[in-house]
Write a protein that holds these residues in place. Structure first.
Motif, PDB file in Angstrom:
ATOM      1  N   LYS A 194       0.826  -1.215   0.000  1.00 31.73           N
ATOM      2  CA  LYS A 194       0.000   0.000   0.000  1.00 31.73           C
ATOM      3  C   LYS A 194       0.860   1.265   0.000  1.00 31.73           C
ATOM      4  O   LYS A 194       0.483   2.282  -0.581  1.00 31.73           O
ATOM      5  CB  LYS A 194      -0.921   0.027   1.223  1.00 31.73           C
ATOM      6  CG  LYS A 194      -2.049  -0.997   1.183  1.00 31.73           C
ATOM      7  CD  LYS A 194      -2.922  -0.841   2.437  1.00 31.73           C
ATOM      8  CE  LYS A 194      -3.920  -1.976   2.571  1.00 31.73           C
ATOM      9  NZ  LYS A 194      -4.597  -1.940   3.892  1.00 31.73           N
ATOM     10  N   LEU A 243      -1.654   7.452  -2.186  1.00 32.42           N
ATOM     11  CA  LEU A 243      -1.712   7.437  -0.722  1.00 32.42           C
ATOM     12  C   LEU A 243      -1.452   8.835  -0.144  1.00 32.42           C
ATOM     13  O   LEU A 243      -0.431   9.448  -0.438  1.00 32.42           O
ATOM     14  CB  LEU A 243      -0.665   6.452  -0.189  1.00 32.42           C
ATOM     15  CG  LEU A 243      -0.666   6.180   1.304  1.00 32.42           C
ATOM     16  CD1 LEU A 243      -1.881   5.369   1.695  1.00 32.42           C
ATOM     17  CD2 LEU A 243       0.606   5.440   1.701  1.00 32.42           C
ATOM     18  N   SER A 244      -2.375   9.345   0.692  1.00 40.78           N
ATOM     19  CA  SER A 244      -2.139  10.692   1.246  1.00 40.78           C
ATOM     20  C   SER A 244      -1.586  10.624   2.672  1.00 40.78           C
ATOM     21  O   SER A 244      -0.754  11.431   3.057  1.00 40.78           O
ATOM     22  CB  SER A 244      -3.416  11.526   1.201  1.00 40.78           C
ATOM     23  OG  SER A 244      -4.443  10.846   1.897  1.00 40.78           O
ATOM     24  N   ASP A 245      -2.049   9.642   3.470  1.00 42.07           N
ATOM     25  CA  ASP A 245      -1.549   9.513   4.845  1.00 42.07           C
ATOM     26  C   ASP A 245      -0.692   8.256   4.942  1.00 42.07           C
ATOM     27  O   ASP A 245      -1.211   7.135   4.910  1.00 42.07           O
ATOM     28  CB  ASP A 245      -2.739   9.432   5.808  1.00 42.07           C
ATOM     29  CG  ASP A 245      -2.310   9.282   7.262  1.00 42.07           C
ATOM     30  OD1 ASP A 245      -1.088   9.207   7.522  1.00 42.07           O
ATOM     31  OD2 ASP A 245      -3.195   9.227   8.133  1.00 42.07           O
ATOM     32  N   PHE A 277       0.685   6.896   7.335  1.00 47.43           N
ATOM     33  CA  PHE A 277       0.490   6.079   8.533  1.00 47.43           C
ATOM     34  C   PHE A 277      -0.773   5.205   8.462  1.00 47.43           C
ATOM     35  O   PHE A 277      -0.965   4.321   9.285  1.00 47.43           O
ATOM     36  CB  PHE A 277       0.421   6.971   9.781  1.00 47.43           C
ATOM     37  CG  PHE A 277       1.717   7.671  10.080  1.00 47.43           C
ATOM     38  CD1 PHE A 277       2.792   6.984  10.637  1.00 47.43           C
ATOM     39  CD2 PHE A 277       1.881   9.022   9.791  1.00 47.43           C
ATOM     40  CE1 PHE A 277       4.003   7.610  10.905  1.00 47.43           C
ATOM     41  CE2 PHE A 277       3.091   9.669  10.058  1.00 47.43           C
ATOM     42  CZ  PHE A 277       4.152   8.964  10.609  1.00 47.43           C
ATOM     43  N   GLN A 278      -1.623   5.479   7.450  1.00 42.62           N
ATOM     44  CA  GLN A 278      -2.902   4.773   7.376  1.00 42.62           C
ATOM     45  C   GLN A 278      -2.779   3.261   7.121  1.00 42.62           C
ATOM     46  O   GLN A 278      -3.437   2.468   7.800  1.00 42.62           O
ATOM     47  CB  GLN A 278      -3.831   5.429   6.338  1.00 42.62           C
ATOM     48  CG  GLN A 278      -5.276   4.949   6.402  1.00 42.62           C
ATOM     49  CD  GLN A 278      -5.895   5.091   7.789  1.00 42.62           C
ATOM     50  OE1 GLN A 278      -5.751   6.131   8.433  1.00 42.62           O
ATOM     51  NE2 GLN A 278      -6.549   4.042   8.274  1.00 42.62           N
ATOM     52  N   PRO A 279      -1.947   2.830   6.157  1.00 43.47           N
ATOM     53  CA  PRO A 279      -1.861   1.378   5.911  1.00 43.47           C
ATOM     54  C   PRO A 279      -1.503   0.580   7.177  1.00 43.47           C
ATOM     55  O   PRO A 279      -2.058  -0.495   7.407  1.00 43.47           O
ATOM     56  CB  PRO A 279      -0.758   1.268   4.855  1.00 43.47           C
ATOM     57  CG  PRO A 279      -0.811   2.557   4.113  1.00 43.47           C
ATOM     58  CD  PRO A 279      -1.148   3.593   5.167  1.00 43.47           C
ATOM     59  N   ARG A 329      -2.296   1.370  10.227  1.00 40.60           N
ATOM     60  CA  ARG A 329      -3.471   1.371  11.117  1.00 40.60           C
ATOM     61  C   ARG A 329      -4.504   0.331  10.702  1.00 40.60           C
ATOM     62  O   ARG A 329      -5.292  -0.133  11.515  1.00 40.60           O
ATOM     63  CB  ARG A 329      -4.147   2.746  11.121  1.00 40.60           C
ATOM     64  CG  ARG A 329      -3.383   3.802  11.880  1.00 40.60           C
ATOM     65  CD  ARG A 329      -4.222   5.085  11.988  1.00 40.60           C
ATOM     66  NE  ARG A 329      -3.351   6.239  12.138  1.00 40.60           N
ATOM     67  CZ  ARG A 329      -3.188   7.199  11.227  1.00 40.60           C
ATOM     68  NH1 ARG A 329      -3.871   7.179  10.091  1.00 40.60           N
ATOM     69  NH2 ARG A 329      -2.351   8.181  11.440  1.00 40.60           N
ATOM     70  N   ASP A 330      -4.511  -0.017   9.410  1.00 37.87           N
ATOM     71  CA  ASP A 330      -5.502  -0.972   8.915  1.00 37.87           C
ATOM     72  C   ASP A 330      -5.147  -2.425   9.255  1.00 37.87           C
ATOM     73  O   ASP A 330      -5.966  -3.319   9.060  1.00 37.87           O
ATOM     74  CB  ASP A 330      -5.631  -0.852   7.387  1.00 37.87           C
ATOM     75  CG  ASP A 330      -6.182   0.504   6.967  1.00 37.87           C
ATOM     76  OD1 ASP A 330      -6.822   1.160   7.810  1.00 37.87           O
ATOM     77  OD2 ASP A 330      -5.959   0.911   5.811  1.00 37.87           O
ATOM     78  N   GLY A 332      -7.615  -3.324  12.388  1.00 38.28           N
ATOM     79  CA  GLY A 332      -7.574  -1.940  12.848  1.00 38.28           C
ATOM     80  C   GLY A 332      -6.795  -1.711  14.133  1.00 38.28           C
ATOM     81  O   GLY A 332      -6.663  -0.576  14.582  1.00 38.28           O
ATOM     82  N   GLY A 376      -3.578  -2.714  14.461  1.00 37.32           N
ATOM     83  CA  GLY A 376      -2.171  -2.536  14.106  1.00 37.32           C
ATOM     84  C   GLY A 376      -1.328  -3.706  14.573  1.00 37.32           C
ATOM     85  O   GLY A 376      -1.736  -4.460  15.447  1.00 37.32           O
ATOM     86  N   SER A 429       1.254   0.108  14.098  1.00 37.10           N
ATOM     87  CA  SER A 429       0.495   1.151  14.801  1.00 37.10           C
ATOM     88  C   SER A 429      -0.016   0.702  16.161  1.00 37.10           C
ATOM     89  O   SER A 429      -0.604   1.491  16.890  1.00 37.10           O
ATOM     90  CB  SER A 429      -0.659   1.638  13.933  1.00 37.10           C
ATOM     91  OG  SER A 429      -1.725   0.720  14.000  1.00 37.10           O
TER      92      SER A 429
END
Ligand code: R7I
Ligand code: MG
Ligand code: MG
Length: 349
Positions: free
Chosen positions: A107, A113-115, A117-119, A121-122, A126, A128, A164
């Protein structure tokens, strides 16, 4: 050398690569007789070997990305570091990455991808990942930032690009703190070293994220502090068996079951031990002992190697070992660049 000397920087970065490369031999093994460990380590002195025949794994591959990013950006840049992780994975996917983190790395290579850190967190519904993949690459943060608060903050953020869960990224903070203190010569007083780590982690684990993750995962309220107290108890015993270390601290792929273990390996091997060759220096003892625990040997030896290398310095590492390990000479060169960066920083002089 003195506090934060070049020798300590070189020892830390080269020690980490050595641990990864020599530890790969036993990764996942349940029981590793010391005899087998010593046979493996002795084979490194064989003249017909050398030229990096022991390949590094994801531990070193990702640490190299951290180092290159910190050097190129002269500090922490999450976008740049994330890009390097993704690129490295796409170029060499076969380095033994954890099965979960591969999704994150894929990812992270998406241009949409804008954030960054998001991948992470998923992962795992959820919550991490609590794997040790953030901790295994944390040492360079201690070599880039002289200020303790920076080491904690950036080691955490660097780990959060893939891990995360607080039980993942707090392991990275602990590993970076251990290297930071070792670099200052703190292992000259082992009792104060472990007490200092506990004090620091009391603060690190004092937040709501840690409390809630610990509750959900049925761990002690401050999981790493709890383990560090166990390390302290084991240090106070006159005799400690391998079985006891594994049952008290673990040797697995979770950061909680490997970072305190690596710290214990270093502390236990500060003095000569029966079952370890008398002609071995401290770093060699630490390597041998880490491998003999079995389990996640490349990662535990990698983390222990960084802490021990920062204590003993580069002079204690056999040249024959360096020659056998892919990436060890690169690490040595990079250590010098990090040393320069560290001493350029406002608090570094
Ligand atoms: O943490 P990570 O990068 O793996 C590092 C390890 C080191 O030993 C390397 O040498 C390499 O061999 O891998 O990779 P992750 O995939 O994030 O985590 C590793 C493993 O821990 C996962 O594949 C899971 O098996 C487990 N794990 C979890 N299991 C359940 N629930 C991590 N987090 C969870 C979780 O929340
Ligand atoms: Mg590995
Ligand atoms: Mg491993």
């Amino acid at each position: 050398g003195g506090p934060a000397s070049l020798s300590r920087f070189r020892g830390a970065l080269v020690g980490a690569v050595l641990g990864d490369c020599v530890g790969g031999e036993f990764e996942g093994a349940e029981e590793v007789p010391m005899e087998n460990v010593l046979r493996h380590l002795n084979s490194l002195d064989d003249d017909t070997k050398g030229d990096g025949i022991l390949e590094y794994s994801d531990d070193t591959a990702m640490a190299r990305c951290v180092v290159q990013s910190l050097l190129t950006r002269a500090g922490f840049d999450e976008q740049d570091m994330a890009r390097r992780f993704a690129k490295e994975y796409s170029v060499s996917p076969g380095r033994g990455y954890g099965s979960g983190v591969i999704q994150v790395l894929k990812k992270l290579s998406s241009p949409q991808l804008s954030d960054v850190f998001q991948p992470a967190r998923d992962q795992f519904n959820g919550r991490g990942s609590f794997g040790n993949g953030g901790a295994m690459r944390a040492a360079p943060f201690a070599l880039a930032f002289p200020d303790l608060a920076d080491v904690k903050r950036f080691a955490r953020l660097g780990a959060m690009l893939t891990h995360s869960c607080s039980l993942g990224y707090n392991g990275a903070v602990l590993q970076a703190l251990a290297v930071h203190l070792s670099l200052q010569g703190a292992l000259d007083l082992p009792q104060q070293f472990i007490s200092r780590l506990i004090t620091e982690m009391e603060e690190v684990e004092g937040d709501e994220a840690t409390r809630s993750d610990a509750r959900v995962l049925k761990e002690a309220e401050k999981p790493f502090c709890d383990r560090l107290h166990r390390v302290k108890d084991l240090m106070d015993k006159s005799k400690v068996s391998i079985e006891e270390v594994i049952s008290e601290l673990g040797n697995g792929i979770a950061a909680l079951h490997s970072v305190p273990t690596a710290i214990f390996c270093v502390l236990h091997c500060l003095q000569p031990r029966e079952n370890l060759p008398e002609n071995y220096g401290g770093l060699q003892r630490t390597m041998a002992y880490s491998l003999a625990l079995g389990g996640d040997t490349d990662t535990i030896a990698c983390m222990a190697g960084a802490i021990a290398g920062a204590h003993y310095g580069i002079e204690t590492i056999p040249q024959t070992w360096i020659k056998c390990c892919e990436g060890a000479e690169d690490a040595d060169a990079n250590a010098e660049h990090l040393h320069t960066l560290y001493h350029q920083s406002p608090q570094g002089g």
